[in-house]
Design a protein around this motif. Sequence first.
Motif, PDB file in Angstrom:
ATOM      1  N   ASN A 220       0.941  -1.173   0.046  1.00 22.46           N
ATOM      2  CA  ASN A 220       0.234  -0.170   0.202  1.00 22.46           C
ATOM      3  C   ASN A 220       0.778   1.176   0.173  1.00 22.46           C
ATOM      4  O   ASN A 220       1.803   1.348   1.055  1.00 22.46           O
ATOM      5  CB  ASN A 220      -1.090  -0.108   1.242  1.00 22.46           C
ATOM      6  CG  ASN A 220      -1.712  -1.082   1.368  1.00 22.46           C
ATOM      7  OD1 ASN A 220      -2.295  -1.778   0.341  1.00 22.46           O
ATOM      8  ND2 ASN A 220      -2.349  -1.580   2.331  1.00 22.46           N
TER       9      ASN A 220
ATOM     10  N   THR B   5       1.376   5.609  -1.575  1.00 22.56           N
ATOM     11  CA  THR B   5       0.937   6.846  -2.154  1.00 22.56           C
ATOM     12  C   THR B   5       2.147   7.218  -3.073  1.00 22.56           C
ATOM     13  O   THR B   5       3.305   6.923  -2.964  1.00 22.56           O
ATOM     14  CB  THR B   5       0.824   7.782  -1.090  1.00 22.56           C
ATOM     15  OG1 THR B   5       1.726   8.030  -0.284  1.00 22.56           O
ATOM     16  CG2 THR B   5      -0.587   7.333  -0.316  1.00 22.56           C
TER      17      THR B   5
ATOM     18  N   ILE C 283      -4.015   9.739  -4.449  1.00 21.53           N
ATOM     19  CA  ILE C 283      -4.673   8.461  -4.177  1.00 21.53           C
ATOM     20  C   ILE C 283      -3.725   7.641  -3.968  1.00 21.53           C
ATOM     21  O   ILE C 283      -2.560   7.315  -4.073  1.00 21.53           O
ATOM     22  CB  ILE C 283      -5.042   7.866  -5.797  1.00 21.53           C
ATOM     23  CG1 ILE C 283      -6.236   8.915  -6.320  1.00 21.53           C
ATOM     24  CG2 ILE C 283      -5.824   6.504  -5.727  1.00 21.53           C
ATOM     25  CD1 ILE C 283      -6.714   8.597  -7.587  1.00 21.53           C
TER      26      ILE C 283
ATOM     27  N   PRO D  54      -6.126   1.233  -7.557  1.00 19.92           N
ATOM     28  CA  PRO D  54      -6.416   2.140  -6.369  1.00 19.92           C
ATOM     29  C   PRO D  54      -7.004   1.467  -5.368  1.00 19.92           C
ATOM     30  O   PRO D  54      -7.670   0.609  -5.447  1.00 19.92           O
ATOM     31  CB  PRO D  54      -7.454   3.154  -6.967  1.00 19.92           C
ATOM     32  CG  PRO D  54      -7.348   2.741  -8.738  1.00 19.92           C
ATOM     33  CD  PRO D  54      -6.961   1.463  -8.729  1.00 19.92           C
ATOM     34  N   GLN D  55      -6.519   1.915  -3.936  1.00 20.75           N
ATOM     35  CA  GLN D  55      -6.850   1.147  -2.624  1.00 20.75           C
ATOM     36  C   GLN D  55      -8.390   1.144  -2.703  1.00 20.75           C
ATOM     37  O   GLN D  55      -8.830   0.328  -1.955  1.00 20.75           O
ATOM     38  CB  GLN D  55      -6.264   2.072  -1.731  1.00 20.75           C
ATOM     39  CG  GLN D  55      -6.280   1.267  -0.255  1.00 20.75           C
ATOM     40  CD  GLN D  55      -5.298   1.711   0.666  1.00 20.75           C
ATOM     41  OE1 GLN D  55      -5.377   2.809   0.848  1.00 20.75           O
ATOM     42  NE2 GLN D  55      -4.901   1.116   1.561  1.00 20.75           N
ATOM     43  N   SER D  56      -9.175   2.298  -3.169  1.00 19.75           N
ATOM     44  CA  SER D  56     -10.515   2.134  -2.887  1.00 19.75           C
ATOM     45  C   SER D  56     -11.327   0.799  -3.785  1.00 19.75           C
ATOM     46  O   SER D  56     -12.473   0.556  -3.445  1.00 19.75           O
ATOM     47  CB  SER D  56     -11.089   3.377  -3.675  1.00 19.75           C
ATOM     48  OG  SER D  56     -10.827   3.607  -5.085  1.00 19.75           O
ATOM     49  N   GLU D  57     -10.531   0.490  -4.719  1.00 16.91           N
ATOM     50  CA  GLU D  57     -11.013  -0.961  -5.379  1.00 16.91           C
ATOM     51  C   GLU D  57     -10.579  -1.980  -4.915  1.00 16.91           C
ATOM     52  O   GLU D  57     -10.860  -3.185  -5.420  1.00 16.91           O
ATOM     53  CB  GLU D  57     -10.664  -0.694  -6.866  1.00 16.91           C
ATOM     54  CG  GLU D  57     -11.204   0.480  -7.595  1.00 16.91           C
ATOM     55  CD  GLU D  57     -10.671   0.379  -9.119  1.00 16.91           C
ATOM     56  OE1 GLU D  57     -10.743  -0.644  -9.649  1.00 16.91           O
ATOM     57  OE2 GLU D  57     -10.959   1.273  -9.661  1.00 16.91           O
TER      58      GLU D  57
ATOM     59  N   ASN E 133     -10.637  -4.601   1.676  1.00 10.11           N
ATOM     60  CA  ASN E 133      -9.595  -4.541   2.766  1.00 10.11           C
ATOM     61  C   ASN E 133     -10.213  -5.710   3.885  1.00 10.11           C
ATOM     62  O   ASN E 133     -11.181  -5.674   4.244  1.00 10.11           O
ATOM     63  CB  ASN E 133      -9.419  -3.283   3.573  1.00 10.11           C
ATOM     64  CG  ASN E 133      -8.825  -2.356   2.695  1.00 10.11           C
ATOM     65  OD1 ASN E 133      -7.770  -2.644   1.875  1.00 10.11           O
ATOM     66  ND2 ASN E 133      -9.366  -1.103   2.574  1.00 10.11           N
TER      67      ASN E 133
END
Length: 127
Positions: free
Chosen positions: A90, A92, A98, A119-122, A125
Amino acid sequence: MYKKILLVTVSSLVLIACSSEPKQNKQTLEVSKKCEATQSIPGGWQQAKITPELKQAAIAAASSMEGKHTVKEVQSATEQVVAGMNYKINFTTEESNIAFVAVVYRNLNGEYQVNSILPQSEVINCK
Protein backbone atom coordinates in the motif's frame (compact mmCIF):
# COMPACT_ATOMS: atom_id res chain seq x y z
CA MET A 1 -44.35 -51.63 11.44
CA TYR A 2 -43.99 -49.62 8.20
CA LYS A 3 -45.36 -46.53 9.95
CA LYS A 4 -42.63 -46.80 12.62
CA ILE A 5 -39.88 -47.17 10.00
CA LEU A 6 -41.29 -44.22 8.03
CA LEU A 7 -41.49 -42.12 11.21
CA VAL A 8 -37.87 -42.93 12.17
CA THR A 9 -36.64 -42.18 8.62
CA VAL A 10 -38.47 -38.85 8.42
CA SER A 11 -37.28 -37.87 11.89
CA SER A 12 -33.69 -38.68 10.95
CA LEU A 13 -33.91 -36.58 7.78
CA VAL A 14 -35.35 -33.64 9.74
CA LEU A 15 -32.53 -33.85 12.30
CA ILE A 16 -29.88 -34.02 9.59
CA ALA A 17 -31.38 -31.04 7.75
CA CYS A 18 -31.57 -28.96 10.93
CA SER A 19 -27.99 -29.71 11.96
CA SER A 20 -26.35 -28.73 8.65
CA GLU A 21 -24.45 -25.43 8.40
CA PRO A 22 -26.29 -22.48 6.84
CA LYS A 23 -25.41 -21.72 3.24
CA GLN A 24 -23.30 -18.65 2.56
CA ASN A 25 -24.21 -16.43 -0.32
CA LYS A 26 -21.82 -16.04 -3.24
CA GLN A 27 -20.68 -12.54 -2.22
CA THR A 28 -19.72 -13.73 1.28
CA LEU A 29 -17.72 -16.59 -0.22
CA GLU A 30 -15.87 -14.27 -2.62
CA VAL A 31 -14.98 -11.85 0.19
CA SER A 32 -13.78 -14.65 2.44
CA LYS A 33 -11.61 -16.05 -0.36
CA LYS A 34 -10.03 -12.66 -0.91
CA CYS A 35 -9.53 -12.17 2.81
CA GLU A 36 -7.86 -15.54 3.35
CA ALA A 37 -4.60 -13.95 2.27
CA THR A 38 -4.26 -12.05 5.54
CA GLN A 39 -4.53 -15.09 7.81
CA SER A 40 -1.26 -16.21 9.36
CA ILE A 41 -0.57 -19.60 7.83
CA PRO A 42 2.73 -21.11 6.70
CA GLY A 43 3.35 -20.05 3.12
CA GLY A 44 0.62 -17.41 3.38
CA TRP A 45 0.74 -13.63 3.46
CA GLN A 46 2.40 -12.10 6.55
CA GLN A 47 2.81 -8.50 7.71
CA ALA A 48 6.07 -7.11 6.37
CA LYS A 49 8.58 -4.60 7.65
CA ILE A 50 9.40 -1.76 5.28
CA THR A 51 12.78 -2.92 3.96
CA PRO A 52 14.90 -1.57 1.08
CA GLU A 53 13.73 -4.52 -1.07
CA LEU A 54 10.11 -3.69 -0.34
CA LYS A 55 10.66 -0.01 -1.15
CA GLN A 56 12.30 -1.05 -4.42
CA ALA A 57 9.22 -3.16 -5.20
CA ALA A 58 7.02 -0.09 -4.61
CA ILE A 59 9.26 1.97 -6.92
CA ALA A 60 8.94 -0.74 -9.59
CA ALA A 61 5.15 -0.62 -9.24
CA ALA A 62 5.02 3.18 -9.46
CA SER A 63 7.30 3.26 -12.50
CA SER A 64 5.06 0.71 -14.26
CA MET A 65 2.09 3.07 -14.02
CA GLU A 66 1.14 5.22 -16.98
CA GLY A 67 2.79 8.64 -16.72
CA LYS A 68 5.55 9.62 -14.34
CA HIS A 69 5.00 8.51 -10.75
CA THR A 70 7.34 8.52 -7.78
CA VAL A 71 6.66 6.83 -4.46
CA LYS A 72 5.82 9.29 -1.70
CA GLU A 73 5.22 6.87 1.15
CA VAL A 74 4.90 3.12 1.66
CA GLN A 75 2.03 2.87 4.13
CA SER A 76 1.98 -0.87 4.80
CA ALA A 77 2.80 -4.19 3.20
CA THR A 78 2.42 -7.92 3.42
CA GLU A 79 4.73 -10.52 1.97
CA GLN A 80 4.58 -14.13 0.90
CA VAL A 81 7.58 -16.41 0.58
CA VAL A 82 7.51 -18.31 -2.72
CA ALA A 83 10.37 -19.14 -5.08
CA GLY A 84 11.35 -15.55 -4.43
CA MET A 85 8.99 -13.13 -2.68
CA ASN A 86 5.54 -11.69 -3.35
CA TYR A 87 4.82 -8.24 -1.93
CA LYS A 88 1.42 -6.60 -1.54
CA ILE A 89 2.22 -2.94 -0.99
CA ASN A 90 0.00 0.00 0.00
CA PHE A 91 1.64 3.24 -1.12
CA THR A 92 1.00 6.81 -2.24
CA THR A 93 2.69 8.78 -5.00
CA GLU A 94 3.93 12.37 -5.14
CA GLU A 95 1.74 13.09 -8.16
CA SER A 96 -1.58 11.89 -6.71
CA ASN A 97 -3.61 11.93 -3.51
CA ILE A 98 -4.73 8.39 -4.27
CA ALA A 99 -3.39 5.39 -2.38
CA PHE A 100 -2.51 2.34 -4.49
CA VAL A 101 -2.16 -1.37 -3.78
CA ALA A 102 0.34 -3.27 -5.87
CA VAL A 103 1.30 -6.93 -5.97
CA VAL A 104 4.93 -7.29 -6.99
CA TYR A 105 7.00 -10.46 -7.38
CA ARG A 106 10.76 -10.43 -6.70
CA ASN A 107 12.50 -13.49 -8.12
CA LEU A 108 15.60 -15.13 -6.67
CA ASN A 109 17.83 -12.94 -8.90
CA GLY A 110 16.35 -9.78 -7.37
CA GLU A 111 14.33 -8.81 -10.46
CA TYR A 112 10.90 -7.26 -9.92
CA GLN A 113 7.72 -8.04 -11.84
CA VAL A 114 4.55 -6.02 -11.21
CA ASN A 115 1.56 -8.39 -11.23
CA SER A 116 -1.20 -5.90 -10.45
CA ILE A 117 -1.77 -2.35 -9.32
CA LEU A 118 -5.11 -0.83 -8.30
CA PRO A 119 -6.36 2.21 -6.43
CA GLN A 120 -6.83 1.24 -2.79
CA SER A 121 -10.56 2.12 -3.01
CA GLU A 122 -11.07 -0.82 -5.39
CA VAL A 123 -9.43 -3.38 -3.11
CA ILE A 124 -11.31 -5.31 -0.44
CA ASN A 125 -9.60 -4.62 2.88
CA CYS A 126 -9.59 -7.51 5.31
CA LYS A 127 -9.41 -6.89 9.04
